[in-house]
Design a protein around this motif. Structure first.
Motif, short mmCIF file in Angstrom:
data_model
loop_
_atom_site.label_atom_id
_atom_site.label_comp_id
_atom_site.label_asym_id
_atom_site.label_seq_id
_atom_site.Cartn_x
_atom_site.Cartn_y
_atom_site.Cartn_z
N UNK A 156 0.71 -1.14 -0.05
CA UNK A 156 -0.06 -0.04 -0.10
C UNK A 156 0.86 1.24 -0.24
N UNK A 157 1.76 1.32 0.80
CA UNK A 157 2.80 2.44 0.90
C UNK A 157 3.56 2.37 -0.38
N UNK A 158 4.05 1.41 -1.17
CA UNK A 158 4.59 1.59 -2.44
C UNK A 158 3.60 2.15 -3.31
N UNK A 159 2.04 1.71 -3.40
CA UNK A 159 1.40 2.17 -4.22
C UNK A 159 1.21 3.62 -3.90
N UNK A 160 1.22 4.23 -2.97
CA UNK A 160 0.88 5.52 -2.41
C UNK A 160 2.01 6.42 -3.19
N UNK A 161 3.20 6.05 -2.98
CA UNK A 161 4.49 6.55 -3.25
C UNK A 161 4.33 6.66 -5.03
N UNK A 162 4.23 5.57 -5.56
CA UNK A 162 3.88 5.77 -6.91
C UNK A 162 2.97 6.62 -7.66
N UNK A 163 1.61 6.39 -7.02
CA UNK A 163 0.56 7.46 -7.47
C UNK A 163 0.69 8.96 -7.03
N UNK A 164 1.66 9.18 -5.77
CA UNK A 164 2.01 10.44 -5.46
C UNK A 164 3.02 10.88 -6.35
N UNK A 165 3.47 10.37 -7.40
CA UNK A 165 4.64 10.64 -8.35
C UNK A 165 5.86 10.68 -7.54
N UNK A 166 6.33 9.92 -6.77
CA UNK A 166 7.54 9.89 -6.06
C UNK A 166 7.59 10.40 -4.76
#
Length: 467
Positions: A427-437
């Motif tokens: 989930x954290x990885x997904x949030x980082x990805x969708x947040x553009x890094x």
């Protein structure tokens, strides 16, 4: 008995004429006194043999030492995998996705056997379960270094997780059996110190051995000390304290007196159906608290090192050092939290809520502050209070759950934590990805989870939480 003799026994002063009239009264009275005291001494119940001068070591401390060593071996065996993954990938020619599956295979086995391991400990005793579990995972640790293909490696790591998953419930049951309720907070805090020391030590051990001999050797070598710990566990530990050959009468009396005042303690050996255990609301409250807490813990462990490199601009070498410092601060927080857990037993619930909230606040400052150095400082403070809260949590659990069901009950609670370990990093990885890094959403997710753990803690009744 004459009047003069009665006066002497009562401490009344005799008149001179009484002394002269009864010339033998003193001799007779002295003889009576001697006979009376001898009778009293003969009627004193036999006491436990006194401890040798200066001896303060108790059997429970030996039990805790072996449990700590078992937990340390489990953390070393699992954490060296994260250091070894790049070398494994290059050797077996597998990509990062497949490398992630190796980690997942362990967690599947580890989570699946939390509850069965606890049930086995309640039914057959922690001695056999702990010794077999440590032996099992030590063998599969060594076999990890011998795996030649990806499918074999996945099977080995799953079975490795099965062995480790059987250990936690048995270890907590052992602590609940050997430690009085007023000392369990400190005992679990000492045991939990491996959560912070393990990752730091694993990096040093793995890097040293891999650099000299390769990744396969590190796994083969780590299996050997685990077998020694398992042998020591089986030789030293006894399921019932009264069966331990080295335990003193004083220590047994202390445990019996503590059990007598604990509500619902019951007989340690009395079996309790699993359905009855699962009907306890406090068990599920504890499981949810631990689930939310571990969301933050696994995010903290998995993503903050990369955050320091990608967002704060630290080099790999700097990150290696800086990533270890928060865990060292967490070790101090864990040990201090364990001490305070026993000292402020009646207010554990509110201590957890307070320290979890403070940790969440400093976690917010970690990503919102402009200075990179200040971010590291805030990260350390957050870690200190986070692990302080963790010690409070396990103090609450150990105080509330009767020792006769501690194995399965703690297994249920820890199962919640392992579910968090499965869902939190993706989930954290997904949030980082969708947040553009950007890591802002990831941090807010971890903060929210920690706050929710405090909210659930506030729903515990005082009589249920030992607070």
């Amino acid at each position: 008995m004459s009047q003069c003799e009665r006066k002497m026994l009562q401490g009344t002063r005799l008149k001179p004429q009484e002394t002269k009239r009864h010339g033998l009264v003193f001799v007779r009275s002295v003889r009576m006194d001697r006979q009376w005291w001898n009778m009293q001494i003969d009627n004193i119940p036999a006491a436990a043999p006194p401890l040798a001068a200066g001896r303060t070591w108790k059997v429970r401390y030996g039990v805790l030492t072996l449990i700590w060593l078992g937990w340390m071996m489990s953390f070393l065996d699992r954490m060296v995998m994260s250091v070894s993954l790049p070398f494994i990938g290059a050797d077996l020619k597998i990509d990062t996705t497949s490398q992630g599956l190796i980690i997942s295979a362990f967690f599947v086995g580890y989570a699946a056997f939390q509850i069965p391991g606890g049930l086995l400990a309640d039914r057959f005793g922690p001695r056999k379960v702990m010794a077999v579990a440590i032996t099992w995972w030590s063998v599969f640790t060594s076999l990890t270094g011998m795996a030649l293909t990806m499918p074999i490696l996945l099977a080995v790591r799953f079975l490795f997780g099965v062995g480790e998953g059987s250990f936690p419930g048995a270890s907590w049951k052992a602590i609940a059996t050997y430690f009085p309720s007023g000392q369990r907070g400190r005992a679990t805090a000492i045991q939990s110190s491996v959560n912070t020391l393990g990752p730091a030590l694993a990096v040093v051990v793995a890097a040293s051995i891999i650099g000299a001999f390769g990744w396969r050797t590190v796994f083969v070598a780590l299996g050997v000390p685990g077998l020694l710990v398992a042998a020591g566990m089986y030789w030293y530990y006894r399921d019932r304290p009264k069966d331990h050959p080295a335990i003193s009468r004083e220590e047994l009396d202390e445990l019996e007196a503590d059990r007598a005042v604990q509500p619902g303690a019951g007989a340690v050996d009395a079996p309790v159906p699993l359905a009855n255990v699962l009907k306890q609301p406090v068990l599920w409250q504890m499981a949810f608290i631990w689930f939310f807490f571990d969301i933050t813990f696994w995010g903290f462990s998995s993503w903050l090192p990369s955050y320091l490199m990608k967002i704060r601009g630290f080099s790999l070498a700097q990150t290696g050092v800086l990533a270890a410092v928060p865990f060292l601060c967490g070790t101090v927080g864990t040990l201090l939290g364990g001490y305070c857990s026993d000292k402020f037993k009646s207010n554990r619930k509110w201590w957890y809520v307070l320290t979890a909230a403070v940790s969440a606040g400093f976690l917010y400052l970690t990503f919102s502050v402009e200075s990179a150095n200040a971010a590291v400082i805030y990260q350390c403070v957050s870690s200190f209070f986070m692990f302080f809260a963790m010690a409070m949590f396990w103090g609450m659990l150990m105080d509330k759950i009767p020792s006769r069901i501690m194995g399965v009950a703690s297994g249920v609670v820890n199962f919640g934590g392992q579910l968090a370990g499965v869902v939190s990093p993706p989930i954290i990885g997904f949030l980082i990805k969708t947040g553009g890094g950007s890591y802002s959403s990831a941090f807010m997710f971890m903060i929210l989870a920690l706050v929710l753990s405090g909210v659930v803690t506030m729903t515990l009744r005082s009589t249920e939480a030992g607070s």
